[in-house]
Design an enzyme around this catalytic site. Structure first.
Site, PDB file in Angstrom:
ATOM      1  N   ASP A   1       0.877  -1.184   0.000  1.00  0.00           N
ATOM      2  CA  ASP A   1       0.000   0.000   0.000  1.00  0.00           C
ATOM      3  C   ASP A   1       0.908   1.226   0.000  1.00  0.00           C
ATOM      4  OD1 ASP A   1      -2.562   1.377   2.236  1.00  0.00           O
ATOM      5  OD2 ASP A   1      -1.310   2.280   0.702  1.00  0.00           O
TER       6      ASP A   1
ATOM      7  N   HIS B   1      -5.057  12.124  13.736  1.00  0.00           N
ATOM      8  CA  HIS B   1      -6.084  12.090  12.692  1.00  0.00           C
ATOM      9  C   HIS B   1      -7.302  11.273  13.120  1.00  0.00           C
ATOM     10  CE1 HIS B   1      -3.474  14.037   9.851  1.00  0.00           C
ATOM     11  NE2 HIS B   1      -2.568  13.088   9.949  1.00  0.00           N
TER      12      HIS B   1
ATOM     13  N   ASP C   1       3.177  18.584  13.818  1.00  0.00           N
ATOM     14  CA  ASP C   1       3.195  17.616  12.711  1.00  0.00           C
ATOM     15  C   ASP C   1       2.815  18.364  11.427  1.00  0.00           C
ATOM     16  OD1 ASP C   1       2.612  14.291  12.367  1.00  0.00           O
ATOM     17  OD2 ASP C   1       1.775  15.618  10.847  1.00  0.00           O
TER      18      ASP C   1
ATOM     19  N   ASP D   1       7.455  15.046  10.621  1.00  0.00           N
ATOM     20  CA  ASP D   1       7.373  15.093   9.161  1.00  0.00           C
ATOM     21  C   ASP D   1       7.356  16.548   8.686  1.00  0.00           C
ATOM     22  OD1 ASP D   1       3.929  13.802   9.359  1.00  0.00           O
ATOM     23  OD2 ASP D   1       4.873  15.566  10.254  1.00  0.00           O
TER      24      ASP D   1
ATOM     25  N   TYR E   1       8.748  10.462   8.818  1.00  0.00           N
ATOM     26  CA  TYR E   1       8.931   9.283   7.969  1.00  0.00           C
ATOM     27  C   TYR E   1      10.300   9.208   7.314  1.00  0.00           C
ATOM     28  CZ  TYR E   1       4.110   9.486   9.102  1.00  0.00           C
ATOM     29  OH  TYR E   1       2.951   9.579   9.837  1.00  0.00           O
TER      30      TYR E   1
END
Ligand SMILES: CC(O)(O)NCCCCNCCCN
Ligand SMILES: [Zn+2]
Length: 678
Positions: A22, A137, A174, A267, A307
């Site tokens: 994915d 989220h 973030d 990130d 990431y």
């Protein structure tokens, strides 16, 4: 006074992982956690922290935020096979289940709550929890964006319930908008949610209209939701710092939170494939340092995204180093926010003007009313020169980013000085002596006279002054040689001592010395073509001397009710100081100071972010209690107390605006609005 930094990490949270291909979710890998922890160990930071174990968040705790249905769905996935897991995952936007996801998500919740308990109980002053899956989220009834349970939202509800808190600040740095957290607290005035995020005029995921600057909260929650959208990639250190100076910090100090929780996603750092931003790891040390000045230092940092493993690890280390009280490294890059960033800052200030006292007199009048947002779309195609040229062409070139960071971090992670503070055996110093403080021996008279002979010799008459100068020189030398981080001395004539210290520092080789002088400066050394920058906070205009690029006289009279100095420090002094990038800061308090101890404490606490926290403080020897307050701040022994917040008067706001308008081209960190028509 609580001290110590908690670190919460449990490697079981690395078992959650993607079982199928994915391309959207495959960046959220277990190594994010393990490599961050290894990086902390490699910098010997783990052993300096207080280890607090994770635990499973209970179902009851999860139900503080999530629906029973959401909990049941999550629980049911533990026994599913890969095909069933894939099918359930497809119900959500960018989420994947693994048989261990539920267990890991409960550990992430529990680790977060353990950190809240450790801080609220005074077992530690602050701390960091390295958790995954992340949380910001996820919503009441849905997983989203790699998040299953909203760790930070649960922590806020938990803290309100268990500790009766009424004001909690959540800072979400973030690079994605934590829409989950926004929805949960949208109508709740007891939780102030601030988020910046890559937005690109709603192009970037999750591409929501409600992520824009005009989503200010609903009902009683109006004003307590702050969205700062980044409409371009490549945002850097100066953009992030400007957002803190001109949006978040003035609001946060007015809100006066009892606890600060950070949705700490990295990130937003350089090299990250999602963020495509340019901010370098040391900027997180500055952001952390600022937030440590709130809520008596009660700060819980919870991992969200990040990431690029090397960028993530370095930024995590910068955060933990600062939580531990280490000096804050010099921030790199040109201190000038880009046009797009200033526009977003201006828009969010205008949107929040009706809700915050500190904004009451800021004139956003020339803004067209917010409904015509197209007004600012003009920079959508602005000429590239006003935007940051991205240092790393494309962040996907991981190896290139690794090499850049390898070099970049080399000259940043300097050895921590063994001693925090040097002082003379001056009046009142016996109160704060500790292993962090070193008494310096006096310098003998002839040596001092030799040093002073070059200038001011005629001014140095009596022995007392000579001796106080002597100890000052010894302290300055130690700071220069990085044997100590900072120092403090008293003087019978602080103005003279400051002038001598400035001249001596320049002669010793400091290229840019910032001097903040509180009170009547009496004599003003010439600023030697920019080797010094002087900010004199005085009651009345110094005779004849008007402000210029390297000399500012800021008239300020302490407010009787409390501390109204926040707007001057955040809106003027820090932006100028960060633009100047000093390598030494001299703070001097002379006779008949016009600022309260809490105003001066705020100044000392916040200015430690500059010059690798190298500060030399010289205080008029009549000011014993001030001296002790400043010394405790420099040692890091006390968490800051800045008195009762008082909003600035119209007159004081206008004074700062006038200086800002006059000098924002010289010192670009002062910029917080774009003038019409340029
Ligand atoms: C914790 C976090 O904020 O880092 N999660 C980021 C999730 C990014 C999802 N991207 C979906 C892209 C779809 N085109
Ligand atoms: Zn993110």
């Amino acid at each position: 006074m609580a001290s110590g930094t908690a670190l919460i990490y449990d490697e079981e949270m690395t078992t959650h992982k993607l079982l199928w291909s994915d391309p959207i979710c495959d960046i959220e890998v277990p190594e994010r956690l393990s490599s961050s922890y290894e990086q902390l160990r490699s910098y010997h930071l783990v052993e300096r922290c207080v280890h607090v174990p994770a635990r499973e968040g209970s179902e009851e705790e999860i139900l503080l935020v999530h629906s029973l249905e959401h909990l049941e769905v999550a629980k049911s996935t533990q026994t599913m096979n890969e095909e069933e897991l894939k099918r359930v995952s497809e119900n959500y936007d960018a989420f994947f289940f693994h048989p261990s996801t539920y267990r890991c998500a409960r550990l992430a919740v529990g680790a977060t709550l353990q950190l809240v308990d450790a801080v609220m109980s005074g077992k530690v002053r602050n701390g960091m929890a390295l958790v995954r899956p992340p949380g910001h989220h996820s919503q009441r009834n849905a997983a989203n964006g790699f998040c299953l349970f909203n760790n930070v939202a649960i922590a806020a509800e938990y803290a309100k319930l268990k500790y009766g808190l009424q004001r909690i600040l959540i800072v979400d740095w973030d690079v994605h908008h934590g829409q989950g957290t926004q929805y949960i607290f949208e109508e709740d005035p007891s939780v102030l949610y601030f988020s910046w995020h890559r937005y690109e005029h709603q192009e970037f995921w999750p591409s929501l209209k409600e992520s824009d600057y005009d989503a200010v909260g609903l009902g009683k929650g109006k004003g307590f939701n702050i969205n700062l959208p980044w409409n371009k990639v490549g945002m850097g250190n100066s953009d992030y710092l400007a957002a803190f100076f001109h949006v978040l910090l003035p609001t946060a100090f007015e809100f006066d939170p009892e606890l600060v929780i950070v949705s700490s996603g990295y990130d937003s750092g350089i090299g990250d494939p999602e963020g495509q931003m340019n901010a370098t790891p040391e900027v997180f040390a500055h952001l952390t340092h600022f937030l440590m000045q709130l809520a008596n230092g009660k700060l819980c940092v919870i991992l969200e995204g990040g990431y690029h493993l090397k960028s993530l690890g370095e930024s995590v280390c910068m955060t933990v180093k600062t939580l531990l009280g280490d000096p804050v490294p010099q921030v790199s890059g040109e201190m000038a926010p880009c046009l797009s960033a200033v526009e977003s800052i201006q828009n969010v200030r205008a949107a929040h003007k009706p809700y915050w006292k500190w904004l009451a007199y800021e004139d956003t009048s020339f803004l067209q009313n917010l409904s015509t947002k197209s007004h600012f779309l003009k920079t959508a195609n602005s000429n590239p020169s006003t935007e940051h040229e991205s240092k790393i062409t494309n962040n996907n070139d991981t190896v290139k980013v690794d090499r850049f960071l390898e070099l970049h971090m080399k000259n940043i992670l300097f050895p921590v000085p063994p001693i925090k503070t040097a002082t003379t055996g001056c009046e009142g110093s016996e109160h704060f002596l500790s292993e962090h403080v070193q008494l310096v021996k006096e310098m003998d008279k002839t040596e001092v006279e030799a040093l002073v002979s070059g200038f001011y010799a005629d001014l140095v008459k009596d022995n007392k002054t000579l001796l106080s100068l002597g100890s000052m020189f010894v302290i300055l030398d130690k700071i220069l040689k990085k044997e100590v981080c900072n120092g403090i001395a008293t003087s019978p004539t602080a103005a003279l001592s400051a002038a001598v210290a400035l001249r001596h520092s320049v002669r010793l080789g400091f290229q840019r010395v910032l001097c903040v002088f509180v009170g009547d400066m009496q004599m003003i050394p010439n600023t030697e073509d920019g080797k010094m920058l002087i900010i004199n906070i005085c009651e009345k205009e110094q005779s004849g001397k008007t402000s210029c690029k390297h000399y500012f006289s800021l008239n300020w009279k302490e407010d009787a009710e409390g501390n109204d100095f926040f707007s001057a420090v955040l809106g003027f002094i820090l932006p100028v100081a960060y633009s100047y990038q000093p390598n030494l800061t001299v703070i001097a308090v002379g006779p008949n100071r016009n600022l309260g101890i809490s105003g001066i404490s705020l100044l000392v606490a916040l200015i430690q972010g500059l010059a690798e926290s190298r500060i030399f403080a010289v205080i008029e020897d009549t000011e014993i209690s001030l001296m002790q307050n400043v010394a405790k701040l420099l040692v890091g022994a006390s968490t800051p107390a800045f008195g009762i917040y008082v909003p600035p008067t119209q007159e004081k706001v206008n004074r700062i605006k006038a200086l800002r308008d006059q000098f924002q081209q010289e010192w670009k960190m002062l910029q917080c609005s774009v003038k019409e028509g340029i």
